[in-house]
Design an enzyme around this catalytic site. Sequence first.
Site, short mmCIF file in Angstrom:
data_model
loop_
_atom_site.label_atom_id
_atom_site.label_comp_id
_atom_site.label_asym_id
_atom_site.label_seq_id
_atom_site.Cartn_x
_atom_site.Cartn_y
_atom_site.Cartn_z
N ARG A 157 5.90 -2.77 -10.40
CA ARG A 157 4.53 -3.26 -10.16
C ARG A 157 4.00 -4.06 -11.35
O ARG A 157 3.17 -4.95 -11.18
CB ARG A 157 3.61 -2.07 -9.84
CG ARG A 157 2.20 -2.46 -9.36
CD ARG A 157 1.45 -1.23 -8.84
NE ARG A 157 0.14 -1.51 -8.28
CZ ARG A 157 -1.00 -1.26 -8.91
NH1 ARG A 157 -0.99 -0.73 -10.12
NH2 ARG A 157 -2.16 -1.55 -8.33
N ILE A 162 -4.81 -6.53 -6.85
CA ILE A 162 -3.62 -5.88 -6.29
C ILE A 162 -4.11 -4.48 -5.89
O ILE A 162 -4.81 -3.82 -6.65
CB ILE A 162 -2.47 -5.84 -7.32
CG1 ILE A 162 -1.20 -5.19 -6.75
CG2 ILE A 162 -2.86 -5.13 -8.61
CD1 ILE A 162 0.03 -5.29 -7.70
N SER A 163 -3.77 -4.05 -4.68
CA SER A 163 -4.34 -2.81 -4.17
C SER A 163 -3.82 -1.59 -4.93
O SER A 163 -2.76 -1.61 -5.55
CB SER A 163 -4.04 -2.66 -2.68
OG SER A 163 -4.35 -3.85 -1.98
N GLN A 164 -4.59 -0.51 -4.80
CA GLN A 164 -4.25 0.78 -5.41
C GLN A 164 -2.92 1.29 -4.82
O GLN A 164 -2.73 1.23 -3.61
CB GLN A 164 -5.39 1.69 -4.97
CG GLN A 164 -5.66 2.90 -5.74
CD GLN A 164 -6.70 3.72 -5.00
OE1 GLN A 164 -7.49 3.19 -4.20
NE2 GLN A 164 -6.68 5.01 -5.24
#
Length: 226
Positions: free
Chosen positions: A49, A75-77
């Site tokens: 990530r 950027i999503s959790q």
Amino acid sequence: MSPGNALSPEALGLGMTSQRARDRMIENLRAQGGISDERVLNAMRQLPRHLFIDEALASRAYENTALPIGHSQTISQPWVVARMTQALLEFGQPQRVLEIGTGSGYQAALLALLVDEVCSIERIDELLRQARRRLRRLGFAKVRCRHDDGSAGWPELAPFDAIIVTAGAQALDPALFEQLAPGGVLVAPVGGRNGQQLLRFRRDADGISEEVLAPVVFVPLLPGLA
Ligand code: SAH
């Protein structure tokens, strides 16, 4: 892992630090509950990530938090990414998946580790260019990306076995449901700017069924190109 992409040597040749950090992230995801699909957890354990965000934020890459990726987007959790991906895979193995909101390319890459075909649409040109470059460098060349307003899907490539919307909308365009294959699943955050419900729709012989999965907070789905 099959049947998707394999990670390039560059992506795998990372120090122990980030592998340890990813292992911890997976432990945390398990501890939080709601995520039990080992395919999803294994793919997230592999995917770096930190290479999907700015270097300055890399040290925070494996925290369970959304992070800025520029252009007021995030950027999503990780928990939300895991939950949505699990929701897509729960009824079987989708072959062709559409993502609306490429952003950093992280969700698209995760899907590419898990399914045959990933198509992803992003309305912000600069984000899409970066995501394309990143995906190519990491060995995800087969993710098909398009610069467009994805609110109404990608009709030319329909039908999709699964559609994932990674930006929040007050309502979903009916065209998205038309692009779902029989048995297909659509996962999307639906609601206003301050928070949405993660919904899962499924197309079956009787029509479309709907299920509430979790409260979430996403950046808004916006019209037009940027
Ligand atoms: N899935 C992304 C996170 C997305 S953030 C990731 O893994 O990093 C939401 C993204 O949706 C943003 O990049 C935003 O520009 C994009 N977006 C918002 N409205 C859109 C639309 N109508 N069509 C396509 N993309 C859109």
